[in-house]
Design a protein around this motif. Structure first.
Motif, mmCIF file in Angstrom:
data_model
loop_
_atom_site.group_PDB
_atom_site.id
_atom_site.type_symbol
_atom_site.label_atom_id
_atom_site.label_comp_id
_atom_site.label_asym_id
_atom_site.label_seq_id
_atom_site.Cartn_x
_atom_site.Cartn_y
_atom_site.Cartn_z
ATOM 1 N N ALA A 192 37.679 -33.453 55.149
ATOM 2 C CA ALA A 192 38.056 -32.845 54.087
ATOM 3 C C ALA A 192 37.948 -31.416 53.931
ATOM 4 N N LEU A 193 39.091 -30.632 53.416
ATOM 5 C CA LEU A 193 39.143 -29.185 53.356
ATOM 6 C C LEU A 193 39.310 -28.950 51.519
ATOM 7 N N VAL A 194 38.375 -28.490 51.074
ATOM 8 C CA VAL A 194 38.282 -28.442 49.565
ATOM 9 C C VAL A 194 38.472 -26.907 49.211
ATOM 10 N N GLU A 195 39.319 -26.208 48.790
ATOM 11 C CA GLU A 195 39.400 -25.067 48.108
ATOM 12 C C GLU A 195 39.199 -24.910 46.750
ATOM 13 N N GLN A 196 38.435 -23.834 46.494
ATOM 14 C CA GLN A 196 37.676 -23.926 45.140
ATOM 15 C C GLN A 196 38.008 -22.315 44.473
ATOM 16 N N PRO A 197 38.998 -21.988 44.037
ATOM 17 C CA PRO A 197 39.372 -20.560 43.485
ATOM 18 C C PRO A 197 38.260 -20.415 42.224
ATOM 19 N N VAL A 198 38.382 -18.899 42.239
ATOM 20 C CA VAL A 198 37.514 -18.722 40.944
ATOM 21 C C VAL A 198 38.015 -18.994 39.962
ATOM 22 N N PRO A 199 37.666 -19.719 38.823
ATOM 23 C CA PRO A 199 38.258 -20.058 37.585
ATOM 24 C C PRO A 199 38.478 -18.802 36.853
ATOM 25 N N ARG A 200 39.848 -18.778 36.199
ATOM 26 C CA ARG A 200 40.351 -17.697 35.480
ATOM 27 C C ARG A 200 39.911 -17.581 34.066
ATOM 28 N N GLU A 201 39.804 -16.653 33.384
ATOM 29 C CA GLU A 201 39.193 -16.687 32.030
ATOM 30 C C GLU A 201 40.414 -16.715 31.167
ATOM 31 N N ASP A 202 40.462 -17.668 30.067
ATOM 32 C CA ASP A 202 41.497 -17.974 29.403
ATOM 33 C C ASP A 202 41.565 -16.897 28.343
#
Length: 91
Positions: free
Chosen positions: A63-73
């Motif tokens: 598995a290769l799981v990319e987890q970007p930084v959550p952007r602020e709404d």
């Protein structure tokens, strides 16, 4: 962006191993590439120079799981109550 993260799960024979590559400073990002049977995950600066690279054999990667930084709404910013910019003239 600082906080970008990629998790790599690799088959290690009788068990699995998990590795992480994280963008450790502001302005850095994590890039992934699959070439010639090798998975490369690199931490890259703004100008494109590679800081560090992790390489894995593609047939061992589970598995290769990319987890970007959550952007602020915009609606979650302080002081914004979620109301419209102008009043509805019909109400």
């Amino acid at each position: 962006m600082k906080g970008d993260r990629v998790e790599i799960v690799v088959d290690a024979g009788d068990t699995t191993r998990t590795y992480e590559v994280v963008a450790s400073r502001a302005g850095r990002r994590v890039e992934t590439a699959v070439r010639r049977g090798v998975v490369e995950v690199s931490e890259v600066t703004r100008n494109g120079s590679v800081v560090r690279t992790a390489r894995f054999m593609a047939n061992r990667v589970l598995a290769l799981v990319e987890q970007p930084v959550p952007r602020e709404d915009v609606s979650e910013q302080p002081g914004h109550a979620g109301r419209p910019l102008r009043e509805d003239p019909e109400s």
